[in-house]
Design an enzyme around this catalytic site. Structure first.
Site, mmCIF file in Angstrom:
data_model
loop_
_atom_site.group_PDB
_atom_site.id
_atom_site.type_symbol
_atom_site.label_atom_id
_atom_site.label_comp_id
_atom_site.label_asym_id
_atom_site.label_seq_id
_atom_site.Cartn_x
_atom_site.Cartn_y
_atom_site.Cartn_z
ATOM 1 C CB THR A 134 -3.486 -0.717 3.884
ATOM 2 O OG1 THR A 134 -4.162 0.513 3.683
ATOM 3 C CG2 THR A 134 -1.878 -0.345 3.927
ATOM 4 C CG ASN A 167 -8.279 5.333 0.947
ATOM 5 O OD1 ASN A 167 -7.490 5.418 2.117
ATOM 6 N ND2 ASN A 167 -9.175 5.969 0.943
ATOM 7 C CG ASP A 227 -5.641 8.696 2.774
ATOM 8 O OD1 ASP A 227 -6.455 8.195 3.526
ATOM 9 O OD2 ASP A 227 -4.702 7.727 2.737
ATOM 10 N N GLY A 240 -4.333 -1.108 8.098
ATOM 11 C CA GLY A 240 -5.267 -0.883 9.146
ATOM 12 C C GLY A 240 -5.702 0.529 9.183
ATOM 13 N N GLY A 241 -5.586 1.350 8.200
ATOM 14 C CA GLY A 241 -6.066 3.014 8.075
ATOM 15 C C GLY A 241 -5.354 3.586 9.147
#
Length: 574
Positions: free
Chosen positions: A356, A376, A398, A447-448
């Site tokens: 990201t 992703n 996701d 950062g997920g």
């Protein structure tokens, strides 16, 4: 709630751009100097990042663009999130025995949702920009055509995903050199991507989702085992959504928060956490008490994320209830300062990833953009349909492919985020504005699963609720971070985040602690201090990005106060 900013509100003394790559920041500056507004600059930065950060975002991905229109005070979220293909099924990533097979949702074209980024760039340019789309795409076209220099971040992430990239001949040709990760300093040119950007510039939405490029995308995906159709591309549209808003009090006054709406979980979780923390004088607490309290708010918000959040076009997301202060008070009924609240499930996978990207923009008229974009996993699915230069996302991961089973970031989900045809998958991307009478802050980070808690850290620092990080933007983005996401039931720490004494005292309260292998996140933040008449911008020192402040007016030099690499001279058409 604070009133919306009116047309008579003061304008900032400077413009600013902060992004994860110097070339993208330079692209935004160039567009501002050419007479573009913050929205034109957002198109330029988004497209430039698609070229120079293929491991983080791109035309084959999507994102959320949070816009503030200074002349009306209106805030809007442009939802360019990917959608599941119309042939998607709830069990498409399960084996014959019903077990989730993670690799199917991460690697190759079957992992790819229908991209939203190209549609979002066209929409923003046509509805909110001052320049033609073609002009704003020039810096990205030139970067793709002439190349950019491979840096250590590119090398590290390409090494990690080399085998997946190498499995796609077109991706290997685009991102590797003779099958190997290119050496640092190599100039990487992407002629197919340049041609695709040129198609987008000339034909807009139809240039990507239809015609020859649309055919190449669908044929390339299907030939490699994917399920895209021309109907998928033709049906894709962005959605304008009303952002999630809330207010919170600090010793210095009241602040208003504007953040991403579902299918992002960011805005809801941020309002929930700030509501839960409103009953505490955080700045006055002992450091261990403060960390413990913040962690317990994180824990409860992430539990609700798993239970309730999904695509609001397909499931009922109770945003008003989840963000109400009374609901937050109920969540904290079992809070105890002296002990941790156990998460009610066994330990699951640990969050990971360096995916990201984010950028923040403020123009001289007061328009602002916070945008978080993604494909992703690093380098997405690793697949490029031949002849397109478009690296496809793996955002299908996701979704909750199986209730209660963690995805690549350790996040669990339920039926609200189950796979369904045409559905947008839940996201943690959290582009955010906070505003008081005297201050405006534009922030966000990649950062997920950790995105939301990192943005919370930025808010606490900028508003003084956490007194430790210092007084300015550079300190706020550099401050140490910790994270809790309900499951796994542990506090994830950056390597140097807390002292041994603080760690031990947290363990004594029942917290499990895990230290990350390396620092994480890449926050991009702009602060307009209205009272002092000053604008500052900061790019996270954990990354290679650049932040620049200028007068924001079209002239020869742009009066850039912090020198950054510039693009080639801007032409008005590609």
């Amino acid at each position: 709630m604070l009133p919306a900013v009116s047309a008579a509100a003061p304008t900032p003394p400077a413009a600013a751009v902060a992004s994860a790559h110097p070339a993208a920041t330079a692209a935004g500056q160039a567009i501002l100097r050419a007479g573009g507004n913050a929205f034109d600059a957002a198109v330029a930065v988004s497209a430039a990042l698609a070229v120079v950060e293929p491991y983080s975002s791109g035309l084959g991905g999507g994102g959320f663009w949070l816009l503030h229109l200074a002349d009306s005070g209106r805030d809007v979220m442009v939802d360019g999130r990917e959608r599941a293909p119309l042939a998607a099924t709830a069990d498409m990533y399960l084996d014959a025995g019903g077990a989730f097979v993670p690799e199917r949702a991460l690697n190759g074209p079957l992992a790819a949702g229908i991209p939203g980024a190209p549609a979002a760039l066209v929409h923003i340019a046509e509805r909110y920009g001052a320049l033609p789309l073609a002009a704003s795409l020039v810096p990205a076209i030139e970067l793709a055509r002439d190349g950019f220099v491979v840096d250590p971040v590119y090398r590290r992430l390409a090494r990690w995903r080399r085998d997946v990239i190498a499995a796609s001949p077109a991706a290997a040709e685009q991102f590797l050199v003779d099958g190997a990760v290119p050496a640092e300093g190599t100039r990487l040119r992407q002629p197919d991507l340049a041609a695709t950007l040129l198609r987008l510039a000339r034909a807009g939405h139809a240039g990507f989702y239809g015609g020859e490029l649309g055919r190449r995308l669908v044929d390339g995906v299907r030939d490699a085992g994917g399920i895209w159709t021309h109907e998928d591309l033709a049906a894709y549209r962005i959605v304008e959504r009303t952002p999630v808003t809330g207010t919170f009090e600090t010793p210095a006054g009241r602040w208003r928060l504007v953040s991403a709406a579902p299918p992002s979980s960011g805005g809801v979780a941020l309002v929930q956490m700030l509501n839960m923390l409103s009953g505490f004088d955080l700045a006055a607490l002992d450091p261990v008490d403060r960390i413990h309290t913040v962690v317990e708010a994180m824990r409860r918000a992430y539990r609700d994320r798993a239970l309730f959040l999904g695509d609001p076009d397909q499931v009922d997301v109770p945003v008003a209830r989840l963000t109400h202060p009374f609901y937050a008070a109920g969540l904290m009924r079992d809070f105890r300062m002296e002990r941790a609240t156990p998460s009610q499930a066994p330990l699951l996978g640990r969050p990971k990833g360096a995916d990201t990207t984010h950028f923040s923009i403020l123009d001289a008229a007061g328009n602002r953009v916070a945008a978080t974009l993604s494909i992703n996993y690093p380098f997405g699915s690793g697949f490029v349909p031949p002849g397109t230069g478009v690296l496809l996302n793996d955002e299908m991961d996701d979704f909750a492919a199986q209730p209660g089973v963690p995805n690549a970031y350790g996040l669990i989900g339920g039926q609200a985020n189950a796979i369904a045809p045409g559905k947008r998958m839940l996201s943690s991307m959290s582009p955010t504005f906070i505003e008081s009478d005297d201050h405006v802050v534009i922030l966000g980070t990649p950062g997920g699963s950790r995105i939301i808690t990192m943005v919370l850290h930025g808010i606490l620092a900028a508003t003084g609720l956490n007194p430790d990080p210092g007084d300015g933007a550079a300190d706020w983005v550099a401050a140490p971070r910790f994270h809790h996401q309900y499951l796994p039931d542990e506090i994830l720490l950056e390597p140097d985040a807390l002292s041994p004494d603080v760690r031990e005292r947290l363990r004594q309260r029942g917290h499990a602690l895990e230290t990350a292998d390396r620092p994480y996140g890449n926050m991009q933040l702009i602060h307009w201090d209205r009272a002092a008449g000053r604008v500052e911008a900061a790019s996270d020192p954990r990354g290679i990005g650049a932040a620049a402040v200028s007068n924001g007016l079209p002239d020869a030099s742009g009066s850039v106060q912090r020198s950054q690499p510039q693009t080639q001279p801007l032409r008005t058409t590609p």
